[in-house]
Scaffold this motif. Structure first.
Motif, short mmCIF file in Angstrom:
data_model
loop_
_atom_site.label_atom_id
_atom_site.label_comp_id
_atom_site.label_asym_id
_atom_site.label_seq_id
_atom_site.Cartn_x
_atom_site.Cartn_y
_atom_site.Cartn_z
N GLU A 144 1.08 1.00 8.74
CA GLU A 144 0.25 0.75 7.58
C GLU A 144 -1.22 0.66 7.94
OE1 GLU A 144 3.31 0.68 4.95
OE2 GLU A 144 1.23 0.30 4.46
N ARG A 193 -2.80 -7.14 9.17
CA ARG A 193 -1.80 -8.17 8.92
C ARG A 193 -2.21 -9.46 9.60
NH1 ARG A 193 3.02 -5.50 7.39
NH2 ARG A 193 2.63 -3.29 7.33
N ASN A 224 8.17 -8.37 8.13
CA ASN A 224 6.86 -9.01 7.98
C ASN A 224 7.06 -10.52 7.93
OD1 ASN A 224 5.43 -6.47 7.52
ND2 ASN A 224 6.46 -6.45 5.54
N TYR A 269 5.00 -14.04 7.54
CA TYR A 269 3.72 -14.63 7.15
C TYR A 269 3.79 -16.14 7.36
CZ TYR A 269 3.73 -10.19 4.63
OH TYR A 269 3.83 -8.86 4.30
N HIS A 271 -3.44 -2.19 0.09
CA HIS A 271 -3.13 -0.85 0.60
C HIS A 271 -2.12 -0.20 -0.33
CE1 HIS A 271 0.29 -3.25 1.89
NE2 HIS A 271 0.97 -2.12 2.04
N ASP A 319 1.34 2.39 0.20
CA ASP A 319 2.19 2.80 1.32
C ASP A 319 2.05 4.30 1.53
OD1 ASP A 319 2.92 0.17 1.45
OD2 ASP A 319 4.94 0.44 0.66
N LEU A 326 11.77 -3.14 -0.54
CA LEU A 326 11.45 -4.43 0.08
C LEU A 326 12.49 -5.46 -0.30
CD1 LEU A 326 7.69 -5.07 -0.86
CD2 LEU A 326 8.61 -5.03 1.47
N VAL A 352 12.63 -9.46 -0.24
CA VAL A 352 11.77 -10.61 -0.01
C VAL A 352 12.51 -11.90 -0.31
CG1 VAL A 352 9.74 -9.23 -0.66
CG2 VAL A 352 10.78 -10.74 -2.35
N LEU A 400 3.63 -11.32 -2.74
CA LEU A 400 3.28 -9.93 -3.03
C LEU A 400 2.53 -9.84 -4.36
CD1 LEU A 400 3.55 -6.87 -2.45
CD2 LEU A 400 5.78 -6.97 -3.60
N HIS A 413 -1.21 -2.71 -3.32
CA HIS A 413 -0.61 -4.04 -3.31
C HIS A 413 -1.11 -4.78 -2.08
CE1 HIS A 413 2.06 -1.13 -1.34
NE2 HIS A 413 2.51 -2.12 -0.56
N VAL A 434 -0.66 -8.93 0.14
CA VAL A 434 0.18 -10.12 0.27
C VAL A 434 -0.71 -11.33 0.53
CG1 VAL A 434 2.09 -11.19 1.52
CG2 VAL A 434 2.07 -8.71 1.19
N ARG A 469 6.68 -17.13 4.90
CA ARG A 469 7.39 -16.12 4.10
C ARG A 469 7.84 -14.98 5.01
NH1 ARG A 469 5.58 -11.46 1.45
NH2 ARG A 469 6.75 -10.94 -0.42
N SER A 506 9.51 -10.94 4.80
CA SER A 506 9.96 -9.80 3.99
C SER A 506 10.46 -8.70 4.92
CB SER A 506 8.84 -9.28 3.09
OG SER A 506 7.91 -8.54 3.83
N ALA A 558 10.96 -4.59 5.04
CA ALA A 558 10.56 -3.36 4.35
C ALA A 558 11.30 -2.17 4.94
CB ALA A 558 9.06 -3.16 4.48
N PHE A 615 10.98 1.80 4.86
CA PHE A 615 10.09 2.88 4.44
C PHE A 615 10.86 4.19 4.50
CE2 PHE A 615 7.38 -0.34 6.48
CZ PHE A 615 6.50 -0.61 5.44
O1 LIG Z 1 5.63 -8.51 2.41
C1 LIG Z 1 5.56 -7.92 1.34
O2 LIG Z 1 5.97 -8.38 0.28
C2 LIG Z 1 4.95 -6.52 1.28
C3 LIG Z 1 4.68 -5.88 2.61
C4 LIG Z 1 4.09 -4.51 2.45
O3 LIG Z 1 3.40 -4.20 1.53
C5 LIG Z 1 4.39 -3.49 3.47
O4 LIG Z 1 5.06 -3.82 4.47
O5 LIG Z 1 3.96 -2.34 3.28
#
Ligand SMILES: O=C(O)CCC(=O)C(=O)O
Ligand SMILES: [Fe+2]
Length: 282
Positions: free
Chosen positions: A13, A17, A113, A115, A130, A132, A139, A141, A148, A187, A189, A197, A199, A201, A203
């Motif tokens: 990405e 981060r 991810n 956080y 950003h 994607d 995703l 979560v 998000l 979007h 975060v 948190r 998540s 992902a 892709f």
């Molecule tokens: O953590 C999230 O909810 C989104 C993460 C995200 O946008 C990404 O990994 O591209």
């Protein structure tokens, strides 16, 4: 101080981060993670009464109705939450070799991810704004920690996660293929002082060596010209990567547009100021 951070311009990405802010960072965050006031989480908040992305029930008996709901969400939001998707049931019913093929597919990339809690969440972001770059993202979560945010009509909408839903979003390559009928939406975060948190992902990216361009049936000049030149995903990523390696990844936005097409897009459908397929518009 900076040792409490390992957030960098993480690939794939073009985003920064802030994912390793340990509690030992104390009461303030390092200067380089402090966003300009216009990029802070409080900016552009409070969208006109909208408080969630569309939720689509994938188990509706009428498949056409489901398809219409998905299409509307992809046109208007670039995002939706898929509920009753049966993904796991379907997946685990597949023969082992099919499951392994999924797992080894070069077209999927999985990212975790994390956080951590952040002492000054109002000054920074976990992932900067950003879109994607790939085809589509799914995703998973934590359903009880928000974070998000999705841009809609110029406002940041905080996603309210539905239990067991997949959050699905369109990436830049589908925006290209659909000639911008479906939107790859910005979007970001936010982080929280109270809760960490997580998540996951997935892709889904196109083959990286085939040129992608708007589908012929969606191109009808002069009313609907092709908005993007043919480009392979490798070429597209290369543009982003070069920009990222310049050490200015956190300033992606308009600069990314400039890096890719030479000048910021004069008039695109969205008010996007971030990296996105709209920056490829001719
Ligand atoms: O953590 C999230 O909810 C989104 C993460 C995200 O946008 C990404 O990994 O591209
Ligand atoms: Fe993303």
């Amino acid at each position: 101080m900076s040792s409490c951070f390992n957030g960098g311009a993480g690939w794939p990405e073009p985003v920064v981060r802030v994912q390793a802010v340990s509690d030992s960072c104390g009461a303030t965050i390092p200067e380089r993670y402090v966003k300009a006031p216009s990029e802070r989480p409080s900016s552009l908040g409070g969208g006109g009464g909208l408080n969630n992305i569309p939720v689509v029930d994938m188990s509706m008996p009428d498949g056409e109705e489901t398809a219409r709901a998905v299409a509307a969400a992809c046109r208007e939001w670039g995002f939706f939450q898929a509920v009753n998707h049966g993904v796991w049931r379907g997946f685990f019913q597949q023969p082992m070799e099919v499951k392994q093929r999924y797992g080894n597919s070069p077209a999927t990339y999985e990212g975790v991810n994390f956080y951590p809690r952040c002492p000054q969440p109002e000054l920074t972001l976990g992932v900067a704004s950003h879109s994607d770059p790939g085809g589509m993202t799914m995703l998973l979560v934590d359903d009880h920690v928000r974070g998000l945010q999705v841009k809609n009509a110029g406002h940041w909408i905080t996603v309210d996660p539905v239990l067991d839903a997949f959050i699905v979003n369109i990436g830049d390559q589908i925006q290209v293929l659909s000639n911008a009928v479906y939107k790859s939406v910005e979007h970001r975060v936010t982080v929280s002082a109270a809760e960490e948190r997580l998540s996951l992902a997935f892709f889904y990216n196109p083959r990286s060596d085939l040129p992608l361009a708007p589908m012929p049936e969606l191109v009808a000049p002069p009313a609907r010209p092709a908005l993007y030149p043919p480009m392979t995903f490798d070429e597209y990523r290369e543009h982003i990567r070069r920009r990222g390696l310049s050490g200015k990844a956190q300033l992606q936005s308009q600069q990314m547009a400039t890096a890719i097409c030479g000048a910021p897009p004069a008039a695109t459908a969205s008010s996007s100021s971030s990296s996105s397929a709209s920056s490829l518009a001719r």
